[in-house]
Write an enzyme that holds these catalytic residues in place. Structure first.
Site, short mmCIF file in Angstrom:
data_model
loop_
_atom_site.label_atom_id
_atom_site.label_comp_id
_atom_site.label_asym_id
_atom_site.label_seq_id
_atom_site.Cartn_x
_atom_site.Cartn_y
_atom_site.Cartn_z
CG ASN A 14 66.01 53.55 40.18
OD1 ASN A 14 65.15 54.41 40.17
ND2 ASN A 14 66.50 53.04 41.31
N GLY A 54 62.94 47.50 41.38
CA GLY A 54 61.63 46.91 41.67
C GLY A 54 60.74 46.71 40.46
CE1 TYR A 77 52.17 53.36 49.76
CE2 TYR A 77 50.67 51.72 50.66
CZ TYR A 77 51.52 52.14 49.65
OH TYR A 77 51.72 51.36 48.53
#
Length: 305
Positions: free
Chosen positions: A26, A28, A177
């Site tokens: 939805n 990027g 991350y």
């Protein structure tokens, strides 16, 4: 595609009759992937958590390509039960030519998935592991189908804390991350080895988008102050999509790794990318595979090499 020139969306060939799943579609990079594939005639399943955002993305794409063949695939990488439902729904399609694992989260405060996993490892790796594993039988029905796994240049210096995978003792959002992106790299490396050893018709490829200026960095805080200045350095979302478009539709090596080829791998046309030695360590890759099966209860069913 010229080897020397690199790959851009202009190099994406006609995709009529094919079907792609794009996670995080939805916004990027995921939105740009969906836009380009739809424009080339593909059916695109937009894997998104929220119906409203998916419908908004579909409407935006149809403004550009009125004939676009698009559908919402309810998808939450932080919930294994949801992923089982998503895989079952997607498997009702006549064919799936590629699963593009694009969605991910970056630098959130310590949070946990529905099953209680540390969210970055849980969403970025375990969710991808589960969805990919559950869709393997459907993908294998189509000769030449592909699985695209998104890593990051953050994997290059990352390490996985095998003794504290669930961040019960310590949590550094940046280190976690990086570890999740190293896990992505190890996963596609091991998946490629096993698919080839088992003579599967499915090909696995890894990519990274450079450092794309998208909503992924919303938890970065003060680092976003630079705004327009940073924008001159970072990849835009549409260009960040080029490596995954190459992986999903272009001429690639099975198990290859692709990303931007300019400015230290941050931006530029897509081509072969550098990966860390630990991302190609078969011992680490097999360990991650076994841990992932144990944590999720989902087994891809591919014997070890």
């Amino acid at each position: 595609m010229s080897v020397h020139r690199g790959f851009t969306e202009a190099d994406v060939p006609d995709q009529s009759g094919k079907c792609f799943i794009v996670t995080g579609a939805n916004a990027g990079v995921g939105f740009e992937l969906s836009r380009v594939l739809a424009a080339r005639g593909a059916r695109v399943l937009l894997g998104c958590r929220e119906k409203g955002r998916a419908e908004e993305a579909i409407a935006r794409i149809k403004q550009i390509t009125p004939s676009a063949n698009l559908a919402w695939l309810p998808l939450d990488l932080g919930d294994i039960a949801n992923l089982r439902a998503a895989a079952a729904k997607a498997s009702q399609e006549p064919r799936i030519d590629a699963l593009i694992n694009n969605a991910g989260i970056m630098y959130p405060p310590l949070t946990r998935t529905k099953q209680g996993f540390e969210s970055q490892f849980g969403v970025n790796h375990l969710g991808v592991f589960v969805l990919t594993s559950l869709l393997l039988p459907k993908l294998a029905e189509t000769q030449g189908s592909r699985i695209v796994v998104t890593s990051s240049i953050a994997h290059l210096k990352a390490k996985i804390d095998w003794d504290d995978l669930n961040a019960e003792r310590s949590y550094s959002k940046v280190a976690r991350y990086g570890a999740s992106k190293l896990a992505n790299a190890l996963f596609f490396f091991e998946l490629d080895r096993r698919l080839r050893a088992n003579r599967s018709p499915v090909t696995t490829i890894g990519v990274h988008p450079g450092v794309a200026n998208t909503s992924l960095g919303r938890h970065m805080g003060p680092a976003q102050w630079a705004g327009p200045i940073v924008g001159l350095i970072l990849n835009s979302a549409d260009k960040g999509a080029w490596p995954a478009l190459l992986a999903a539709t272009g001429t690639v090596k099975p198990g290859g790794y692709y990303g931007p080829t300019g400015f230290g791998g941050i931006r530029g046309v897509a081509g072969e990318a550098k990966r860390a030695p630990q991302a190609e360590d078969p011992v680490l890759a097999r360990r991650l595979w076994d841990v992932s099966v144990a944590m999720t209860g989902v087994d891809p069913g591919l014997p070890a090499v």
